[in-house]
Scaffold this active site. Structure first.
Site, mmCIF file in Angstrom:
data_model
loop_
_atom_site.group_PDB
_atom_site.id
_atom_site.type_symbol
_atom_site.label_atom_id
_atom_site.label_comp_id
_atom_site.label_asym_id
_atom_site.label_seq_id
_atom_site.Cartn_x
_atom_site.Cartn_y
_atom_site.Cartn_z
ATOM 1 N N SER A 179 43.965 43.297 101.187
ATOM 2 C CA SER A 179 45.259 44.112 101.462
ATOM 3 C C SER A 179 45.081 45.330 102.432
ATOM 4 O O SER A 179 44.899 45.031 103.346
ATOM 5 C CB SER A 179 45.905 44.422 99.954
ATOM 6 N N GLU A 217 51.587 34.335 98.729
ATOM 7 C CA GLU A 217 51.302 35.674 98.423
ATOM 8 C C GLU A 217 52.407 36.577 98.025
ATOM 9 O O GLU A 217 52.150 37.475 97.286
ATOM 10 C CB GLU A 217 51.164 36.304 100.153
ATOM 11 N N HIS A 260 49.352 37.160 96.180
ATOM 12 C CA HIS A 260 48.369 38.092 96.441
ATOM 13 C C HIS A 260 47.607 38.558 95.585
ATOM 14 O O HIS A 260 47.847 38.754 94.381
ATOM 15 C CB HIS A 260 49.365 39.439 96.941
#
Length: 509
Positions: free
Chosen positions: A201, A315, A413
């Site tokens: 990230s 995600e 994610h």
């Protein structure tokens, strides 16, 4: 270079001499672990909003047997995570090493946590390096300043800087930690010339910046990026430019009741983190990041190292709630959330029914936030770099239980992290034999890459390098397969829009 004082038998405190003094760690399960090791001076008082300074040397042996507080933040970086203890005095790192002595010269993975530059912790159990260390690498997790304490730009800060820049203090912390590793890791049995910088990230965004930064050159020899890069045209984000970041910083200073730098440095750190005011991103400035990563890679000026990157199939499920999305409100909801987008881009995600609208929202947000940046990063390195690229799409759906924070999220994610660190047992879920097999495969890929710059190895499905003429992608699921670039229709639409904004076609040499 620092030398080891001793690396004793398991169960006995380990002592190592760093360039600031001796530290002692603990032994557990065949590993030596060092927690809360300072790599820079506390960035407090007059050192607030300055580049990290060296640690003051100490005498005697400093205990490194407990994690240091995380950097100042509000909230948590992952749902369900326990809020960490925080302090402005936070520039510490943690080390897991399987080395028997300083002459082992093992590969090193330096992990940069995610959290949107707002939160995150180097001591979160999911990131512990024990399982990877048992596979023959040293794992180092590092902290860095977050939010306004890490990324504030101001004219006053720029004026006092010998580099005529401000912002990016959190990135400077990452660079300082890498420099510390280069100077000291041999004492822990590591090879300072075989360092992999890795992150997820915003940690992955940091990796893309470190590959573009002149200050990152030579501090790492491989790079891993999971779901994050900084490649979209800056015309879509003018706040990244120094002059605009300085203006935003000035507005933020006024909002916290301290319109001067002197007053800002007097405020308690807790008053600076409750409302970040948008001060949560890197800045294009002369010292750390003199040009955008896209421009740097396109011109072949990046720190050219082997690269392993990718993103996840679902995600956006961790980012947006689409349960109330309808075809009628799709466009207005999207504009409210991310601003006005070109019609051609929206058209690439059909939304004539409510069900389509929900999937379109998830697809567009996935590609906008992560998918296109990773695809661009792969193509740029494959086009202008001389080192190989290995590109993945994580597609496994963890057994997130009903009623949990993660229910129904699939390959969302951060879902790959349990597999990357081989830490399935940290979550009491109903992991399948396929999940455990995949965790072994993914963690071995990552370790092999850290060792050689190539994830392939005995007993693993073959992972072809990504080249622009073939675009082969490793689909990380059970079973592991090879496919093309996932979601290519939407990514191509983004590419067309971004090329128009940039004023020239995408450079794929």
């Amino acid at each position: 270079m620092a030398a080891a004082a001793s690396l004793s038998a398991a169960g006995i405190s380990q002592q190592v001499l760093t360039d600031s003094g001796a530290i002692s760690g603990v032994s557990a399960n065949g590993l030596s672990v060092y927690k809360g090791v300072p790599f820079a001076a506390a960035p407090v008082g007059d050192l607030r909003w300055r580049p990290p300074m060296p640690v003051a040397p100490w005498t005697g042996t400093r205990k490194a047997d407990a994690f240091a507080p995380a950097c100042m933040q509000v909230g948590v970086s992952m749902p369900g995570e326990a809020p960490p203890e925080v302090s402005e005095d936070c520039l510490y790192l943690n080390i897991w090493t399987p080395a028997s002595g300083p002459h082992d010269r093992l590969p090193v993975i330096v992990w940069i946590y995610g959290g949107g530059y707002i939160n995150g912790s180097a001591s979160m159990p999911l990131y512990w390096g024990d399982e990877l260390a048992h596979k023959g690498v040293i794992v180092v997790t590092i902290a860095y300043r977050l939010g306004p304490l890490g990324f504030l730009a101001l004219p006053e800060l720029t004026q006092e800087s010998p580099h005529h820049s401000s912002g990016n203090y959190g990135l400077m912390d990452q660079i300082a930690a890498l420099e510390w590793v280069h100077k000291n890791i041999a004492a822990f049995g590591g090879d300072p010339d075989c360092v992999t910088v890795a992150g997820q990230s915003s940690g992955s965004i940091s990796v893309s910046i470190l590959m573009a930064s002149p200050l990152g050159k030579g501090s790492f020899q491989r790079a891993i990026g999971e779901s994050g890069g900084l490649f979209e045209p800056l015309q879509l984000g003018p706040q990244f430019l120094l002059a605009n970041a300085e203006r935003d910083g000035g507005k933020y200073a006024v909002s916290v009741g301290a319109p001067s730098l002197k007053e800002l440095r007097r405020l308690p750190a807790s008053q600076l983190t409750g409302n970040a005011g948008g001060i949560v991103h890197a800045v294009i400035e002369p010292y750390v990041l003199p040009a955008s990563p896209y421009e740097t890679f396109a011109s072949g000026q990046q720190n050219d190292v082997p690269l392993l990157i990718g993103s996840n199939a679902d995600e956006a499920r961790a980012m947006v709630d689409v349960s109330h999305e309808t075809a009628a409100t799709f466009s207005s909801d999207l504009e409210h959330r991310v601003g006005q987008l070109p019609p051609a881009l929206i058209a690439a995600y059909p939304h004539t029914t409510d069900e389509e609208a929900q999937q379109a929202q998830l697809g567009l947000e996935r590609d906008l936030r992560f998918g296109w940046d990773m695809w661009a990063w792969a193509r740029l390195q494959a086009g202008t770099g001389k080192r190989a690229v290995f590109y993945y799409s994580f597609r496994q759906k963890p057994p997130f239980p009903a009623g949990s924070f993660y229910a129904g999220w699939g390959a969302s994610h951060f879902a790959e992290l349990w597999y990357v660190f081989d830490h399935l047992d940290q979550a009491p879920w109903k992991w399948s034999a396929g999940d455990r097999k995949l965790a072994g495969e993914i963690s071995n890929y990552w370790v092999n890459f850290a060792k050689t710059g190539d994830p392939n190895g005995a007993g693993l499905p073959m992972w072809p390098a990504f080249i622009n003429t073939e675009s082969k992608v490793q689909y990380l699921a059970d079973p592991v397969t090879v496919g093309g670039v996932a979601n290519i229709h939407g990514l191509t639409a983004f590419d067309s829009v971004y090329s128009t904004v940039r004023g020239k076609p995408f450079a794929a040499r």
